[in-house]
Design an enzyme around this catalytic site. Structure first.
Site, short mmCIF file in Angstrom:
data_model
loop_
_atom_site.label_atom_id
_atom_site.label_comp_id
_atom_site.label_asym_id
_atom_site.label_seq_id
_atom_site.Cartn_x
_atom_site.Cartn_y
_atom_site.Cartn_z
N GLY A 62 22.50 -78.58 43.50
CA GLY A 62 22.94 -79.08 44.79
C GLY A 62 21.93 -78.78 45.90
O GLY A 62 21.71 -79.59 46.78
N ASN A 63 21.29 -77.61 45.83
CA ASN A 63 20.38 -77.20 46.90
C ASN A 63 19.08 -78.00 46.91
O ASN A 63 18.26 -77.87 47.80
CB ASN A 63 20.07 -75.70 46.80
CG ASN A 63 19.26 -75.36 45.56
OD1 ASN A 63 19.41 -75.98 44.51
ND2 ASN A 63 18.38 -74.38 45.70
N LYS A 81 38.54 -76.19 39.31
CA LYS A 81 37.48 -76.51 40.26
C LYS A 81 38.07 -76.87 41.61
O LYS A 81 38.86 -77.80 41.75
CB LYS A 81 36.66 -77.71 39.75
CG LYS A 81 35.74 -77.37 38.60
CD LYS A 81 34.60 -76.47 39.03
CE LYS A 81 33.35 -77.25 39.34
NZ LYS A 81 32.21 -76.32 39.58
N LYS A 112 27.71 -80.36 35.93
CA LYS A 112 26.54 -81.23 35.80
C LYS A 112 25.48 -80.65 34.85
O LYS A 112 24.74 -81.41 34.21
CB LYS A 112 25.93 -81.57 37.16
CG LYS A 112 25.16 -80.47 37.83
CD LYS A 112 23.71 -80.81 38.05
CE LYS A 112 22.95 -79.67 38.66
NZ LYS A 112 23.41 -78.30 38.48
N LYS A 158 25.83 -72.21 33.47
CA LYS A 158 24.44 -72.61 33.22
C LYS A 158 23.96 -72.10 31.86
O LYS A 158 23.28 -72.81 31.11
CB LYS A 158 23.51 -72.13 34.34
CG LYS A 158 23.76 -72.90 35.63
CD LYS A 158 22.74 -72.62 36.70
CE LYS A 158 23.29 -73.05 38.06
NZ LYS A 158 23.80 -74.43 38.11
#
Lengths: 319, 319
Positions: B16-17, B134, B219, B281
Site C-alpha cells: 500500500g505504501n 478484516k 494481496k 507475508k
C-alpha cells in the site's frame, strides 16, 4: 464446445441502457441483471465464430461517482475524470466479464473473457479541448457555478432550465495505447472487454510521455477507432432507438433499413443527425467504415440479434 | 531497446505504501508521484530480462470509496466490496500502467504494459467466511454498530479503542480466473498488472457459475497463488519494513537476511510472525515456494533493487 474461429472480428458497443435502465432503481443487482439480458446478441456472434471486443458506456456510473466525491469532499481525495473512467472500466468490466463468463459456461462454449484497462490517445491540440461540450456531474445554481469556476477552474454551462453543470471537452480519439495487446488476445479467440466509457483520455506531452486530461471520449467513436485498429469488419452499436431516421420526429420521418456509407455521409452533412441525438453514432459508424470496416449496425439493444442478421435496426455497408 | 527475454518470470507485489504514503496528503498527484518512485526495482528486473506481473494493495483507496459511498447513501447506489475492488483494479492499474509506460519510454525499453481485471476464486466453504477478521471502512460508535448489524447485516467488531468497524472475511484464494490470459501475455513479454487489491473474490455456485462475495483477499497471498499458476520463480514483496525478524520488538530481535523455506516454516509455526504483522507475508512466501517458486524477497519498498540483488531485505529460498 469449441466454436470455430472464423477469423472475423466484431466490436459490440453496449449503450448505457444495457446496464443502467432509465426509470428503474439503480442498484448493482439490477445492473447485473440488465447486463445478463444484454448478452443474447453477443452469444449469437460467438456462435457465428466471431472474435469479439465488447465496449460499453459509463455515463450514469461516472455521474454517481462524481456525486459521491462531492458528498465526501474534504474527507476523501478528489479523483480526476480519467481515474473515474478507469475505475468504471474495472467495475463495469468485471460485471460484464463475469456475466458473459457464466453465460458461456451455460452454453458450454469455451472462450476466455478478460477486461483490459484502455487508454485512448487524443491530440492535445484537438480544437474540442478549448470548447467543452459534455455535461458531467450535478446541477448547481448560478452562484455556485460562478464560485466553482473561480475556485476549481471548472467550465460551467446552463443545461436546459434545470441549472448549471460542469462541461468537459470530448476530443476525438486517435488510437488505443493497448491496441497491440487487445489485437493479440482477440486473434487468439479471447473475448476482450475494452475502451469502457470511451477509454481514459491521455495525450503525449512534449517529451513523448503520456498524461491524463480532464475530458471524456465518445464511446461509439472510440469503438470505431479501436475496431479499425484491430481489423474488425463488423461494428454493432446497441442503443435505445430502433433505427436511424431521416427527418426524425417530423411528419415525413423515414426510418433507414440499409444504407451505404457514402449515402449516410451525405445525410450526415445535410444535417439529418444533430449532435445530441444520432450524430455521434453515425459519425462513429462512418469513421469505422472509412478506416476499413465493412458493416455497422445501429439498433435497439433488445433487437441486437435481429440487427446482426439484418432483420432490425439500421445497417450501414461500405460503399 | 529490446531487452532479451530470459524466460524467467517475477511477480512484484507493491505494498500500500508504494502509492499512498502514510502521513502525506492523499491526493492523486501524490499517488502518481509515489507510484513513479516505486518503479526503480521493477525497471531493474526488466533490464535483467524478467517477464513480469505487478500486483498492488488497495486498502486506503477502498477505505476512501466506502467513505464516499456512505456520504452519498440514499442518493447514489451502494456498491458491494467486489465491485469496489474491481474499481480500484481499474483506477490504480491505470496509474501504475501509465507511470511504467512512461518510465520504460524514458529508458528506451520497448515492452507493452497492460492491466487485467482479475477475479480470484475462493472456496465458499472456506472456514474464514464464517469468521470475518478484516476491518473495512469507518469507525462507528456502539449504537451505530448495533443498528448496522440489524439493518445492513454487517458484522461489526471493536477496533482498538477508536470504536467499532465493519469486518469482512478474508478467504484463501485458489486460482485466478484470468490466469490463462495473464500467462499468455506474460510469456510474450508483456508486463501485466493483475490481482490488484488481492483480486475480486468470487466463488462457484452449485451450477458452476461465478458469483461475487463480500470479502477481501490478502494481496500477497493472491500474488503467490497467481505467481505459482504462471510458473514464476521470483516473488518480490515490497512493504514498509526492512527485514523479517525473529522476536520482533524484543531485546533479542534477530533480523533475517536469508532463510530456507523449511526453516521459515518452522519459525512461522513457532509463532514468530503474528497475524497483523509479518504472518500473512511469510505465509504467502511459503505458499509461493511450496507451489514451485524458487525465491521470495521481502523488503522495504525503497530497498527493492538491493533486495533483488540479495543486498537488503530478507531472502527466502526453496529448501
Amino acid at each position: 464446445m469449441t466454436v470455430p474461429n472464423s477469423g472475423k472480428t466484431a466490436v459490440v458497443a453496449l449503450g448505457g441502457n444495457a446496464i443502467t435502465v432509465p426509470g428503474q432503481e439503480d442498484t448493482i443487482a439490477n445492473q447485473f441483471a440488465n447486463t445478463r439480458k444484454s448478452l443474447d446478441g453477443i452469444i449469437d456472434l460467438v456462435r457465428d465464430g466471431y472474435n469479439l471486443v465488447i465496449t460499453h458506456g459509463n455515463g450514469p456510473q461516472v455521474g454517481n461517482k462524481l456525486l459521491r466525491i462531492e458528498s465526501a469532499r474534504g474527507r476523501a481525495p478528489i479523483l480526476p475524470l480519467g481515474v473515474l473512467v478507469a475505475d468504471t472500466e474495472g467495475g463495469m468490466g468485471y460485471m460484464i466479464e463475469q456475466s458473459l463468463h457464466n453465460r458461456l459456461k451455460e452454453e458450454k462454449i469455451d472462450r476466455p473473457v478478460v477486461t483490459i484497462i484502455t487508454q485512448m490517445l487524443v491530440n492535445k491540440d484537438d480544437p474540442a479541448i478549448d470548447n467543452p461540450t459534455k455535461y458531467v456531474g450535478q446541477f448547481y445554481d448560478e452562484e455556485e457555478a460562478t464560485t466553482f469556476t473561480e475556485t476549481r477552474g471548472w467550465k460551467m454551462k446552463k443545461d436546459s432550465n434545470r441549472g448549471w453543470r460542469r462541461v468537459v471537452p470530448s476530443p476525438k480519439p486517435i488510437c488505443a495505447i493497448e491496441a497491440k495487446t487487445i489485437n493479440q488476445l482477440v486473434n487468439s479467440g479471447t473475448i476482450v472487454i475494452a475502451a469502457g466509457g470511451g477509454g481514459i483520455p491521455v495525450f503525449e506531452n512534449e517529451n513523448g510521455l503520456l498524461d491524463g486530461i480532464d475530458a471524456v471520449i465518445d464511446k461509439d467513436y472510440a469503438s470505431a477507432v479501436l475496431g479499425a485498429e484491430i481489423g474488425a469488419e463488423l461494428l454493432c452499436i446497441l442503443t435505445s432507438v430502433d433505427k436511424v431516421s431521416l427527418n426524425f420526429g417530423k411528419e415525413n420521418q423515414q426510418d433507414l433499413d440499409e444504407c451505404t456509407s457514402s449515402q449516410m455521409r451525405e445525410y450526415l452533412e445535410a444535417g439529418h443527425f444533430p449532435y445530441g441525438s444520432m450524430g455521434p453514432k453515425v459519425s462513429a459508424a462512418l469513421k469505422f467504415i472509412e478506416a476499413g470496416g465493412k458493416v455497422v449496425t445501429i439498433s435497439n439493444l433488445a433487437d441486437a440479434q435481429k440487427a446482426m442478421a439484418g432483420e432490425a435496426g439500421t445497417r450501414i455497408v461500405a460503399g
